[in-house]
Design an enzyme around this catalytic site. Structure first.
Site, PDB file in Angstrom:
ATOM      1  N   ALA A 205      16.199  13.033 -16.075  1.00 52.98           N
ATOM      2  CA  ALA A 205      15.891  14.466 -16.139  1.00 52.98           C
ATOM      3  C   ALA A 205      16.642  15.199 -15.027  1.00 52.98           C
ATOM      4  O   ALA A 205      17.450  14.596 -14.324  1.00 52.98           O
ATOM      5  CB  ALA A 205      14.386  14.658 -15.971  1.00 52.98           C
ATOM      6  N   ASN A 206      16.404  16.482 -14.880  1.00 51.58           N
ATOM      7  CA  ASN A 206      16.969  17.212 -13.738  1.00 51.58           C
ATOM      8  C   ASN A 206      15.925  18.202 -13.226  1.00 51.58           C
ATOM      9  O   ASN A 206      14.823  18.292 -13.757  1.00 51.58           O
ATOM     10  CB  ASN A 206      18.294  17.890 -14.125  1.00 51.58           C
ATOM     11  CG  ASN A 206      18.114  18.917 -15.214  1.00 51.58           C
ATOM     12  OD1 ASN A 206      17.425  19.911 -15.040  1.00 51.58           O
ATOM     13  ND2 ASN A 206      18.724  18.667 -16.369  1.00 51.58           N
ATOM     14  N   ARG A 207      16.285  18.921 -12.161  1.00 44.81           N
ATOM     15  CA  ARG A 207      15.285  19.721 -11.453  1.00 44.81           C
ATOM     16  C   ARG A 207      15.032  21.101 -12.051  1.00 44.81           C
ATOM     17  O   ARG A 207      14.269  21.878 -11.491  1.00 44.81           O
ATOM     18  CB  ARG A 207      15.724  19.929  -9.999  1.00 44.81           C
ATOM     19  CG  ARG A 207      15.799  18.659  -9.199  1.00 44.81           C
ATOM     20  CD  ARG A 207      16.141  18.998  -7.750  1.00 44.81           C
ATOM     21  NE  ARG A 207      16.569  17.832  -7.008  1.00 44.81           N
ATOM     22  CZ  ARG A 207      15.738  16.918  -6.531  1.00 44.81           C
ATOM     23  NH1 ARG A 207      14.445  17.050  -6.694  1.00 44.81           N
ATOM     24  NH2 ARG A 207      16.207  15.882  -5.875  1.00 44.81           N
TER      25      ARG A 207
END
Ligand code: C5P
Length: 409
Positions: A205-207
């Site tokens: 995932a990413n932020r």
């Protein structure tokens, strides 16, 4: 811009009440008829005479006024807009729960006019779950919020909760009362970070929180657009509550690509605010990989560049907006993407700077369009950034219309 508009200016009891005087002056200068209402609390911070002198009529405070038996109904019915600046935690709570205790809270309930609320309070209060919930409730009901800023608060404290600057408040009022400059436009916005499965439970995932994309969707709807929000994050404040915003839930880059290509076909404006994974696991285990089997070797493959695909197939007249989240060489990298992906506008984010980009409620961006000088918007709320992006979109659309009507070549 506000000529002939009747604005009830509600002032509640926070130290920022003194700034209401400046807001009032600016509204009157812009041509509005300002009807001031103060709460008891406000009178501790601000003299009635001061506000009465600058507004279009004397301050009102009393619900039980003998000469006017039901002043709140009259104020609410005749207003073109109600502005509350500053709005204390008490006023927000009363408004969110429908509690009418004084002239201002009664007026808020006795109106069908648009309402703009500008909260101001200490950081601890602003971040209290009760206040956060009340804000979410009001947003869901279509109340326009002008988020507070971070800075010096009363008593020397520093933090989030300072009343928005008077010019931001007046700009919000003008936006709400101004022409719906995206009326009838079909706008598709993507928001959030993609999640690419590794196995049955794990993802890459990413932020990205999706806050900026959601703010753009909401702002576009406020400006009259018919919005499709393609989101990887939950949107509890929007789903079902804002019929002009259709939410399409997605998770992976592949889902996002399918949704964007389906919904952008007939769109007038497409905004790719989502943070899309550049790589995904080539093979996805359909069971949970066991820790006992040791660290897995994850082979990655590139995902499609959705935005580049949309740029390549863009139909005439469609405005395509991309984002560039960068930690180095912000403008040069964004300019390269603007050209390579055939965009009309790119919103460059220096995600390494404090308070900017992923997960924050604030952002600072540089807007780049082909052939024009970059325009920088300093640190401000994501709602303000959303409107600045849409201002640029509206400019591009009207320039294109002028070009069609009067071709230069
Ligand atoms: O090239 P880069 O990923 O930095 O470009 C960012 C822009 O491209 C964003 O608008 C993002 O939504 C979009 N993007 C995309 N598909 C990808 C990667 C990024 O649409 N696979």
């Amino acid at each position: 811009m506000l000529t002939g508009k009747r604005i009830v200016l509600g002032v509640s009891g926070g130290i920022a009440a003194y700034k209401a005087v400046e807001v009032c002056r600016r509204l009157v200068d812009a041509g509005a008829h300002v009807v001031p209402v103060m709460t008891r609390g406000a009178e501790h911070f601000l003299g009635r005479t001061t506000l009465s002198a600058l507004a279009s009529e004397p301050v009102q405070t009393e619900l039980w006024d003998a000469a006017e038996p039901i002043p709140h109904t009259r104020l609410g019915q005749t207003a073109d807009l109600i502005l509350v600046a500053p709005a204390t935690a008490r006023v927000l709570s009363a408004y969110a729960t429908g509690l009418s205790t004084d002239l201002l809270t009664n007026t808020l309930l006795a109106t069908r006019a648009p309402v703009v609320v500008c909260p101001a309070m200490h950081t601890e209060m602003w971040e209290h779950p009760a206040v956060v919930d009340n804000i979410a409730t009001l947003r869901r009901r279509g109340v326009h919020l002008v988020d507070p800023e971070s800075g010096r608060l009363a008593g020397g404290d520093v933090g989030a909760g300072r009343l928005a600057a008077p010019e931001r408040i007046v700009a919000a009022v003008e936006r709400v009362l101004g022409p719906a400059d995206l009326a009838g436009a079909r706008v598709v916005v993507s928001a959030g970070g993609t999640r690419e499965p590794i196995d049955a439970v794990r993802v890459i995932a990413n932020r990205s929180s999706g806050k900026q994309g959601i703010a753009i969707a909401r702002a576009a709807a406020d400006r009259g657009a018919e919005v499709t929000l393609v989101s990887t994050v939950p949107t509890p404040g929007l789903t079902g509550a804002r019929p002009e915003i259709r939410v399409v839930d997605v998770e992976t880059a592949a889902d996002l690509e399918a949704a964007m290509s389906a919904h952008s076909r007939s769109a007038d404006v497409v905004v790719m605010a989502a943070a899309v994974a550049d790589f995904r696991p080539k093979a996805v285990a359909d069971r949970k990989l066991k820790k006992a089997d040791g660290p897995p070797e994850i082979v990655l493959e590139p995902t499609p560049d959705i935005l580049a695909g949309l740029g390549a197939t863009k139909r005439a007249g469609q405005v395509l907006v991309g984002f560039a989240a960068e930690t180095d060489d912000l403008v040069a990298n964004a300019e390269r993407k603007l050209r390579a992906k055939h965009l009309d506008l790119i919103v460059a984010n220096d995600v390494g700077a404090p308070g900017v980009g992923f997960q924050h409620d604030t952002n600072a961006v540089t807007l780049l369009t082909p052939g024009a000088d970059p325009r920088t918007i300093g640190l401000t709320g994501k709602d303000d950034i959303a409107h600045a992006v849409l201002d640029a979109v509206v400019e591009i659309r009207s320039a294109a219309r002028t070009e069609l009507a009067h071709p230069t070549t």
